[in-house]
Design an enzyme around this catalytic site. Structure first.
Site, PDB file in Angstrom:
ATOM      1  N   SER A  98      50.329  32.678  41.768  1.00 42.25           N
ATOM      2  CA  SER A  98      49.799  34.090  40.703  1.00 42.25           C
ATOM      3  C   SER A  98      50.699  34.746  40.236  1.00 42.25           C
ATOM      4  O   SER A  98      51.616  34.732  41.345  1.00 42.25           O
ATOM      5  CB  SER A  98      48.557  34.741  41.881  1.00 42.25           C
ATOM      6  OG  SER A  98      48.294  36.065  41.279  1.00 42.25           O
ATOM      7  N   TYR A 105      46.849  38.738  50.067  1.00 43.94           N
ATOM      8  CA  TYR A 105      46.840  37.918  49.026  1.00 43.94           C
ATOM      9  C   TYR A 105      47.726  37.671  48.374  1.00 43.94           C
ATOM     10  O   TYR A 105      48.654  36.395  48.006  1.00 43.94           O
ATOM     11  CB  TYR A 105      45.563  38.320  47.624  1.00 43.94           C
ATOM     12  CG  TYR A 105      45.307  37.595  46.934  1.00 43.94           C
ATOM     13  CD1 TYR A 105      44.575  36.137  46.441  1.00 43.94           C
ATOM     14  CD2 TYR A 105      46.088  37.384  45.296  1.00 43.94           C
ATOM     15  CE1 TYR A 105      44.427  35.339  46.139  1.00 43.94           C
ATOM     16  CE2 TYR A 105      46.471  36.632  44.166  1.00 43.94           C
ATOM     17  CZ  TYR A 105      45.215  35.377  44.845  1.00 43.94           C
ATOM     18  OH  TYR A 105      45.279  34.896  43.431  1.00 43.94           O
TER      19      TYR A 105
END
Length: 253
Positions: free
Chosen positions: A136, A149
């Site tokens: 990401s 995350y």
């Protein structure tokens, strides 16, 4: 990578980016199977002609069973895409956050490793193939409300780099897909700047189809995240993104 002539497994492909990539590979001419936990979504994908398999990446036995089922049906499997992931906000001032962090790490990092471990022997025996891991933009430019995350995706990046080095000479490549915020699962409502899914998938597939395939698939919208430290914009951007900490329930009011 010749995206028109692959046998692809997309683990975590029942929704969002994973499902769209599965459809894009199939439309290009590849044979595609999809793994995931959502049985209703798997049934829908089976109706579209995809091979499907149930798999929970937090359960090593489930991953092993899925691997055996996939390789029994697709012994020519040459591409494994690991898409499974969860994204949650965490307030680190609240000790209760740890359970969320644990789930995030177990799914995003350890789940990825379980899938890679399961299929590495097969691809190495073939002497050719590709793993596609998914990180990401947040791996490189943290979004402070989502620390677990960010940590999990940063770890997958580092793991992908190490895996690529260890597989050197085996014929098995490792490609890291680095999405920015993409408009899936209602994210467009939270982030009006999220990239439309169709636009992301089109650009990502074009990059995957390049010869040689880049080690990192960086669409235009994620490059500011990936290169923030290099470009000297990191501190400013993290400070801007820290304003979102006001979204945490304990910080409101």
């Amino acid at each position: 990578m010749d995206v028109s002539n692959r046998t692809v497994l997309v683990v975590g492909g029942t929704s969002g980016i994973g499902r769209e990539l599965a459809r894009r590979f199939a439309a290009a001419g590849s044979t595609v199977a999809v793994g995931g936990r959502n049985q209703e979504a798997l049934a829908e994908l089976a109706g579209e002609g995809f091979g499907t398999v149930g798999v929970d990446v937090t359960d090593r036995a489930s991953v092993a069973a899925a691997r055996d089922a996939v390789l029994d049906r697709y012994p020519e499997l040459d591409t494994v895409i690991t898409m499974s992931g969860v994204m949650s906000m965490e307030d680190l001032l609240d000790p209760a956050h740890f359970e969320v962090t644990e789930t995030t790490i177990d799914t995003n990092l350890l789940g990825t490793i379980r899938v890679l471990d399961a299929f590495t022997p097969h691809l190495v025996r073939r002497g050719a193939g590709t793993f596609v891991t998914v990180t990401s933009g947040i791996a490189f430019l943290p979004f402070p409300p989502m620390p677990g995350y960010a940590a999990s995706k940063s770890a997958v990046h580092a793991y992908s780099e190490a895996l690529r080095a260890q597989l050197d000479g085996t014929g098995v490549g490792v490609v890291e897909l680095v999405p920015p915020a993409v408009a899936t699962a209602g994210q467009e409502k939270v982030n009006p700047h999220a990239l439309p899914l169709d636009d992301f998938a089109t650009e990502a597939m074009e990059l995957l189809a390049q010869e040689p395939t880049p080690r990192e698939i960086l669409v235009e919208g994620v490059r500011m995240h990936r290169w923030a430290e290099r470009d000297g914009t990191y501190d400013e951007l993290v400070a801007q993104r820290s304003r979102a900490l006001a979204m945490l329930p304990g910080r409101q009011g």
